[in-house]
Each structure stands twice: as structure tokens, then as C-alpha cells.
Design a protein around this motif. Structure first.
Motif, mmCIF file in Angstrom:
data_model
loop_
_atom_site.group_PDB
_atom_site.id
_atom_site.type_symbol
_atom_site.label_atom_id
_atom_site.label_comp_id
_atom_site.label_asym_id
_atom_site.label_seq_id
_atom_site.Cartn_x
_atom_site.Cartn_y
_atom_site.Cartn_z
ATOM 1 N N GLY A 2 0.794 -1.218 0.000
ATOM 2 C CA GLY A 2 0.000 0.000 0.000
ATOM 3 C C GLY A 2 0.825 1.266 0.000
ATOM 4 O O GLY A 2 0.345 2.331 -0.365
ATOM 5 N N GLU A 3 2.074 1.160 0.402
ATOM 6 C CA GLU A 3 2.964 2.325 0.409
ATOM 7 C C GLU A 3 3.770 2.424 -0.882
ATOM 8 O O GLU A 3 4.620 3.301 -1.010
ATOM 9 N N GLY A 4 3.534 1.532 -1.814
ATOM 10 C CA GLY A 4 4.369 1.513 -3.010
ATOM 11 C C GLY A 4 5.646 0.746 -2.719
ATOM 12 O O GLY A 4 5.874 0.284 -1.598
ATOM 13 N N VAL A 5 6.476 0.604 -3.709
ATOM 14 C CA VAL A 5 7.714 -0.158 -3.551
ATOM 15 C C VAL A 5 8.886 0.812 -3.484
ATOM 16 O O VAL A 5 9.121 1.585 -4.415
ATOM 17 N N ASP A 6 9.604 0.802 -2.380
ATOM 18 C CA ASP A 6 10.836 1.569 -2.210
ATOM 19 C C ASP A 6 11.968 0.665 -2.694
ATOM 20 O O ASP A 6 12.353 -0.280 -2.005
ATOM 21 N N HIS A 7 12.462 0.939 -3.899
ATOM 22 C CA HIS A 7 13.435 0.049 -4.529
ATOM 23 C C HIS A 7 14.699 -0.121 -3.673
ATOM 24 O O HIS A 7 15.207 -1.232 -3.527
ATOM 25 N N ASP A 8 15.204 0.972 -3.106
ATOM 26 C CA ASP A 8 16.421 0.874 -2.290
ATOM 27 C C ASP A 8 16.186 0.017 -1.045
ATOM 28 O O ASP A 8 17.043 -0.786 -0.666
ATOM 29 N N ALA A 9 15.039 0.179 -0.416
ATOM 30 C CA ALA A 9 14.718 -0.636 0.772
ATOM 31 C C ALA A 9 14.570 -2.099 0.377
ATOM 32 O O ALA A 9 14.997 -2.989 1.119
ATOM 33 N N PHE A 10 13.985 -2.346 -0.798
ATOM 34 C CA PHE A 10 13.842 -3.728 -1.244
ATOM 35 C C PHE A 10 15.212 -4.368 -1.485
ATOM 36 O O PHE A 10 15.440 -5.523 -1.118
ATOM 37 N N ILE A 11 16.127 -3.655 -2.096
ATOM 38 C CA ILE A 11 17.469 -4.203 -2.341
ATOM 39 C C ILE A 11 18.148 -4.545 -1.013
ATOM 40 O O ILE A 11 18.789 -5.594 -0.886
ATOM 41 N N LYS A 12 17.988 -3.685 -0.011
ATOM 42 C CA LYS A 12 18.559 -3.982 1.312
ATOM 43 C C LYS A 12 17.928 -5.245 1.891
ATOM 44 O O LYS A 12 18.622 -6.071 2.479
ATOM 45 N N TRP A 13 16.611 -5.390 1.723
ATOM 46 C CA TRP A 13 15.921 -6.605 2.181
ATOM 47 C C TRP A 13 16.461 -7.819 1.436
ATOM 48 O O TRP A 13 16.782 -8.847 2.041
ATOM 49 N N ALA A 14 16.563 -7.719 0.119
ATOM 50 C CA ALA A 14 17.028 -8.847 -0.692
ATOM 51 C C ALA A 14 18.451 -9.244 -0.316
ATOM 52 O O ALA A 14 18.794 -10.434 -0.341
ATOM 53 N N ASP A 15 19.269 -8.270 0.057
ATOM 54 C CA ASP A 15 20.650 -8.569 0.458
ATOM 55 C C ASP A 15 20.713 -9.436 1.718
ATOM 56 O O ASP A 15 21.701 -10.121 1.945
ATOM 57 N N LEU A 16 19.669 -9.422 2.514
ATOM 58 C CA LEU A 16 19.633 -10.270 3.715
ATOM 59 C C LEU A 16 19.456 -11.747 3.362
ATOM 60 O O LEU A 16 19.762 -12.616 4.171
ATOM 61 N N ALA A 17 18.962 -12.015 2.169
ATOM 62 C CA ALA A 17 18.766 -13.391 1.670
ATOM 63 C C ALA A 17 17.890 -14.209 2.612
ATOM 64 O O ALA A 17 18.161 -15.375 2.897
ATOM 65 N N GLU A 18 16.803 -13.606 3.104
ATOM 66 C CA GLU A 18 15.933 -14.259 4.076
ATOM 67 C C GLU A 18 14.520 -14.515 3.565
ATOM 68 O O GLU A 18 13.651 -14.911 4.346
ATOM 69 N N ALA A 19 14.263 -14.279 2.292
ATOM 70 C CA ALA A 19 12.911 -14.516 1.779
ATOM 71 C C ALA A 19 12.614 -16.014 1.820
ATOM 72 O O ALA A 19 13.404 -16.824 1.331
ATOM 73 N N PRO A 20 11.489 -16.397 2.392
ATOM 74 C CA PRO A 20 11.147 -17.826 2.443
ATOM 75 C C PRO A 20 10.666 -18.321 1.080
ATOM 76 O O PRO A 20 10.251 -17.531 0.228
ATOM 77 N N PRO A 21 10.697 -19.622 0.895
ATOM 78 C CA PRO A 21 10.193 -20.182 -0.363
ATOM 79 C C PRO A 21 8.668 -20.173 -0.403
ATOM 80 O O PRO A 21 8.012 -20.142 0.636
ATOM 81 N N LEU A 22 8.135 -20.206 -1.600
ATOM 82 C CA LEU A 22 6.712 -20.492 -1.780
ATOM 83 C C LEU A 22 6.620 -22.012 -1.898
ATOM 84 O O LEU A 22 7.145 -22.594 -2.863
ATOM 85 N N PRO A 23 6.031 -22.686 -0.920
ATOM 86 C CA PRO A 23 6.069 -24.156 -0.877
ATOM 87 C C PRO A 23 5.555 -24.850 -2.139
ATOM 88 O O PRO A 23 6.159 -25.826 -2.592
ATOM 89 N N ALA A 24 4.470 -24.376 -2.719
ATOM 90 C CA ALA A 24 3.944 -25.035 -3.925
ATOM 91 C C ALA A 24 4.921 -24.911 -5.083
ATOM 92 O O ALA A 24 5.120 -25.860 -5.855
ATOM 93 N N SER A 25 5.559 -23.756 -5.197
ATOM 94 C CA SER A 25 6.538 -23.572 -6.271
ATOM 95 C C SER A 25 7.765 -24.443 -6.047
ATOM 96 O O SER A 25 8.308 -25.017 -6.988
ATOM 97 N N ARG A 26 8.193 -24.536 -4.791
ATOM 98 C CA ARG A 26 9.361 -25.383 -4.510
ATOM 99 C C ARG A 26 9.050 -26.848 -4.820
ATOM 100 O O ARG A 26 9.884 -27.559 -5.388
ATOM 101 N N SER A 27 7.862 -27.302 -4.495
ATOM 102 C CA SER A 27 7.480 -28.685 -4.813
ATOM 103 C C SER A 27 7.476 -28.929 -6.313
ATOM 104 O O SER A 27 7.976 -29.954 -6.782
#
Length: 169
Positions: A42-67
Motif C-alpha cells: 500500500g505504500e508503493g515499492v521503495d526500490h532501495d529498501a527492497f534491495i537492502k531486504w534482498a541482500d539479507l537473503a531471508e525470503a522464504p520459499p513459496l512451498p507449492a513452487s518449490r514442490s
């Protein structure tokens, strides 16, 4: 059609050229933890904040896609990961994919400097065409954005995952 039904109905060539293309964000990995603190997009996507998040490498998998991913590997598919992430995000992206249980992909395709200003649909179409020009048959293509699945060289069958948080043209 359900991707499982589709995959299990295929007669694969056995020549090592049957391929599946996956997007990464919101297709293999969930960035929901990032968006939770941002009103779920709802706040839009802050690209710089997203890159910092992605650098943490903590996004969980989507289980159906992983299967589905694991099943495709077991069947002998070549797996191509085609993401809108930038080339300088490669290490974090590979680390996150591995942490989330993804392995043995044939290529992780990220935006190179010459791709930075391209529309997503154009960039992804060009990369898929290159996969085909290299002799692979894209039998399936999964993504959360229409730009993952539109354009040209989209494959024999496309599968759209829902994403209510953001839209990429």
C-alpha cells in the motif's frame, strides 16, 4: 490448468532440452516479510529498501513452487531462473535461493547494465528467446507478473501466480 496436471501429461523428449522458466520474486521466493511493514504494498515499492531486504537473503520459499521445482528436476527439466533483479544482486539471490531449498538450476538470469532501463516484458522476452536460440524448448513458464508471461518466446504453457502487492509493467 494446474501445472502439476500439465507437467505429468507431457511426453518429454529425453534429450536434455526440455526447459521450464521461473521468475524469482513472488514466484519461488516470498517477499511478504518485507511488505508486511509496508502495508502489503500500500505504500508503493521503495526500490532501495527492497534491495537492502534482498541482500539479507531471508525470503522464504513459496512451498507449492518449490514442490513443482523439485518435481521438474526429478523429471529431467532444465531450469532457468529469470528475474528482474540486477546483476549486482547475484550473490544474495543465489544465497537466498539455496537457503530456501532451490538448487541445480541451469541459469540464473539477472538484468545486466544494458538491461537496466528496459521494460520488464521486453527484457524477459529477450532472455527467453535466447534460451530458445540455445536449443531449449520452454515447455512451462511461471511468474507472478503478466510481464513474466507476455511478449514473445513465452513457452508452450504459462502459469500466473497471484500477487496483490505490486504490479510490474
Amino acid at each position: 490448468m494446474n501445472p502439476w496436471l500439465y507437467v505429468n501429461s507431457l511426453k518429454l523428449s529425453g534429450d536434455g532440452r526440455d526447459a521450464w522458466v521461473f521468475d524469482v520474486d513472488e514466484t519461488l521466493l516470498s517477499n511478504l516479510p518485507f511488505f508486511e511493514g509496508r502495508h502489503y504494498g500500500g505504500e508503493g515499492v521503495d526500490h532501495d529498501a527492497f534491495i537492502k531486504w534482498a541482500d539479507l537473503a531471508e525470503a522464504p520459499p513459496l512451498p507449492a513452487s518449490r514442490s513443482l521445482y523439485v518435481h521438474l528436476l526429478e523429471l529431467g527439466f532444465k531450469i532457468f531462473l529469470l528475474t528482474g533483479r540486477y546483476d549486482y544482486e547475484r550473490n544474495a539471490t543465489e544465497k537466498n535461493l539455496a537457503r530456501a531449498g532451490y538448487h541445480s538450476w541451469d541459469a540464473l538470469l539477472l538484468r545486466e547494465p544494458e538491461d537496466y532501463e528496459k521494460r520488464a516484458v521486453d527484457y524477459k522476452s529477450e532472455r527467453r528467446l535466447k534460451i530458445e536460440q540455445d536449443g531449449f524448448r520452454i515447455l512451462g513458464n511461471s511468474g507472478d507478473q503478466w510481464s513474466d508471461l507476455a511478449g514473445y518466446a513465452v513457452g508452450h504453457r504459462t502459469f500466473k501466480l497471484p500477487n496483490p502487492m505490486y504490479y510490474i509493467a
